[in-house]
Design a protein around this motif. Sequence first.
Motif, PDB file in Angstrom:
ATOM      1  N   GLN A  95      31.814  44.457  58.830  1.00 33.67           N
ATOM      2  CA  GLN A  95      31.627  44.329  57.097  1.00 33.67           C
ATOM      3  C   GLN A  95      32.603  44.093  56.197  1.00 33.67           C
ATOM      4  N   VAL A  96      33.692  44.817  56.856  1.00 32.45           N
ATOM      5  CA  VAL A  96      35.148  44.327  55.809  1.00 32.45           C
ATOM      6  C   VAL A  96      35.167  42.936  55.984  1.00 32.45           C
ATOM      7  N   PHE A  98      33.356  40.606  56.373  1.00 34.00           N
ATOM      8  CA  PHE A  98      32.024  39.771  55.621  1.00 34.00           C
ATOM      9  C   PHE A  98      32.538  39.671  54.047  1.00 34.00           C
ATOM     10  N   SER A  99      33.066  41.022  53.600  1.00 34.24           N
ATOM     11  CA  SER A  99      33.326  40.894  52.283  1.00 34.24           C
ATOM     12  C   SER A  99      34.597  40.243  51.962  1.00 34.24           C
ATOM     13  N   MET A 102      33.950  36.418  51.482  1.00 33.11           N
ATOM     14  CA  MET A 102      33.311  36.264  50.054  1.00 33.11           C
ATOM     15  C   MET A 102      34.319  36.182  49.101  1.00 33.11           C
ATOM     16  N   VAL A 103      35.229  37.438  49.036  1.00 31.96           N
ATOM     17  CA  VAL A 103      36.072  37.565  47.974  1.00 31.96           C
ATOM     18  C   VAL A 103      36.988  36.443  48.313  1.00 31.96           C
ATOM     19  N   ALA A 106      36.212  33.093  46.567  1.00 36.07           N
ATOM     20  CA  ALA A 106      36.166  33.287  45.038  1.00 36.07           C
ATOM     21  C   ALA A 106      37.643  33.013  44.548  1.00 36.07           C
ATOM     22  N   LEU A 110      39.427  30.247  42.094  1.00 31.84           N
ATOM     23  CA  LEU A 110      40.221  30.616  41.080  1.00 31.84           C
ATOM     24  C   LEU A 110      41.686  30.474  41.030  1.00 31.84           C
ATOM     25  N   ASN A 159      41.524  37.736  38.094  1.00 34.28           N
ATOM     26  CA  ASN A 159      40.117  38.615  37.881  1.00 34.28           C
ATOM     27  C   ASN A 159      40.490  39.833  38.418  1.00 34.28           C
ATOM     28  N   PRO A 161      38.803  42.733  38.427  1.00 35.09           N
ATOM     29  CA  PRO A 161      37.804  43.668  39.571  1.00 35.09           C
ATOM     30  C   PRO A 161      38.183  43.036  40.737  1.00 35.09           C
ATOM     31  N   LEU A 162      38.246  41.832  40.883  1.00 35.35           N
ATOM     32  CA  LEU A 162      38.490  41.105  42.355  1.00 35.35           C
ATOM     33  C   LEU A 162      39.992  41.506  42.936  1.00 35.35           C
ATOM     34  N   SER A 164      41.425  44.340  42.438  1.00 33.53           N
ATOM     35  CA  SER A 164      41.159  45.698  42.673  1.00 33.53           C
ATOM     36  C   SER A 164      40.367  45.918  44.148  1.00 33.53           C
ATOM     37  N   PHE A 165      39.369  45.090  44.414  1.00 32.23           N
ATOM     38  CA  PHE A 165      38.696  45.132  45.575  1.00 32.23           C
ATOM     39  C   PHE A 165      39.413  44.683  46.759  1.00 32.23           C
TER      40      PHE A 165
END
Lengths: 255, 255
Positions: A95-96, A98-99, A102-103, A106, A110, A159, A161-162, A164-165
């Motif tokens: 799961q990590v 996968f995220s 995605m991140v 992006a 950017l 960005n 929020p990105l 932080s995530f």
Amino acid sequence: MNEQLQPLKKPTRTGKAGRSGTQDDIVYAHIFEAILEQRLAPGTKLSEEALGEIFGVSRTIIRRALSRLAHESVVLLRPNRGAVVASPTVEEARQVFFSRRMVERAITELAVEHATAEQLNELRQMVRDERDSFSRGDRGAGIRLSGEFHLKLAEAAGNAPLISFQRSLVSQTSLIIAQYESGNRSHCSYDEHMQLIDAIEARDAAQAVSLMMHHMDHIDSKLNLDEESASDDLHAVFSHLLQTKKRGSSVPAKG
Amino acid sequence: MNEQLQPLKKPTRTGKAGRSGTQDDIVYAHIFEAILEQRLAPGTKLSEEALGEIFGVSRTIIRRALSRLAHESVVLLRPNRGAVVASPTVEEARQVFFSRRMVERAITELAVEHATAEQLNELRQMVRDERDSFSRGDRGAGIRLSGEFHLKLAEAAGNAPLISFQRSLVSQTSLIIAQYESGNRSHCSYDEHMQLIDAIEARDAAQAVSLMMHHMDHIDSKLNLDEESASDDLHAVFSHLLQTKKRGSSVPAKG
DNA sequence: GATTATGCGTTTGTATACAAATAATGCAAA
DNA sequence: TTTGCATTATTTGTATACAAACGCATAATC
């Protein structure tokens, strides 16, 4: 049992304590590094009082550091039962990742748009540091610096929020690598990191994203996520059971 | 100034306090709701002692709740200077929406794959609750429930890091909507939410993602993010100046 | 009269004391 | 010997006391 690390900076309580917030960070960083270095094995109980004594601060500070680590899923905070070093399962690791794919996609796009020359220079310096750590044989620092590279890239993307995530994902990834990486063959991520910087500097989005995705594939392929990591260490095998901490009886060597 | 809300559940300290962690959640939820209801305007100072008295708990609990709110960027925590209700800038709002589009796309695709019939039923119930809140004229609860719908969807997607990130994004979005939404015209998001559930139930990924992206567009278009939100409230207008707090010189009203 | 210095009051940061819960231990009984 | 229970001990949860920092106001000096 009662070997005591020298307190990092603590001697005079009133002397340096003026700078607020610093103590948290120090404790946080040391625990985090210890986990990456695998000096703290997954499942290890993190007693507030013991840590407080080690670092020369009160439980209040320890608690804040643990809370922060818990939020990044590096430690698990169980109500009324204390904190333990997280031991991510294979499913959690997937799961990590996968995220992260995605991140990172992006972030890369950017960064191609927004990264400044100064940021690119800083990134290159980080890659050099990372390479040096691995060549020194300092695997823990290498893993950590590799993570910090990706975090720096997120900052270049601009960005909030990105960022932080990404911080949370990178921490978890570091823990996963420390736990699942097969063989001690060199990490080599610094090479891919350098190529990535080149593509970003050339403002070649397609190439940068492609490199990043391959980079993710490589990290993935170095991990033993296919089966439950057939470790030869009984302690590790049963670590998920040992979380509750049973004195020395963890290995039924005697009976 | 000293009107005191009745403590939610506190009377006997020993009686119910057994269930640990609950108090945090209550305090957190109440402050969060107050912010969404705009009973707490952006920039408002959140004194630990005052809140502790209001909720009938010690500063320790308040501090934990504020820490959690700060992590979701709903309040801003300034070292040695206390907490204030966050007042996201237009740029910050744009960054949140950028991240949300990315996350919602992934969540929608995963939900199409993994959402169970039971989860879909729960989602439908949430949409009904949301609609009822708006028809009751309870805007704050409506915004909150609308956010909880998206969070529930993340849970249906089944990716833990995404859930955590989504929680933070939804909180920030709620604050942004509370701060920037133009006109009081009905939210109507519940209608789009229902269509979205239908598409997910039909396992139509393309349609679901398309609906979600249009839903994001609609939320976006309802906000006054083009200019600096011509609020009629001086307090809100100058809240960004008041944060750093420069004596009384921020408003040259008098001289 | 404006600007800087200084003292006071308020608020946050940290440590610690106490209460509650959980885990460990020993004993008794089957 | 094992299982269940009661007691003890350790650890976490919460409140509070104290110390440091900050903001404000007054006063003093240029």
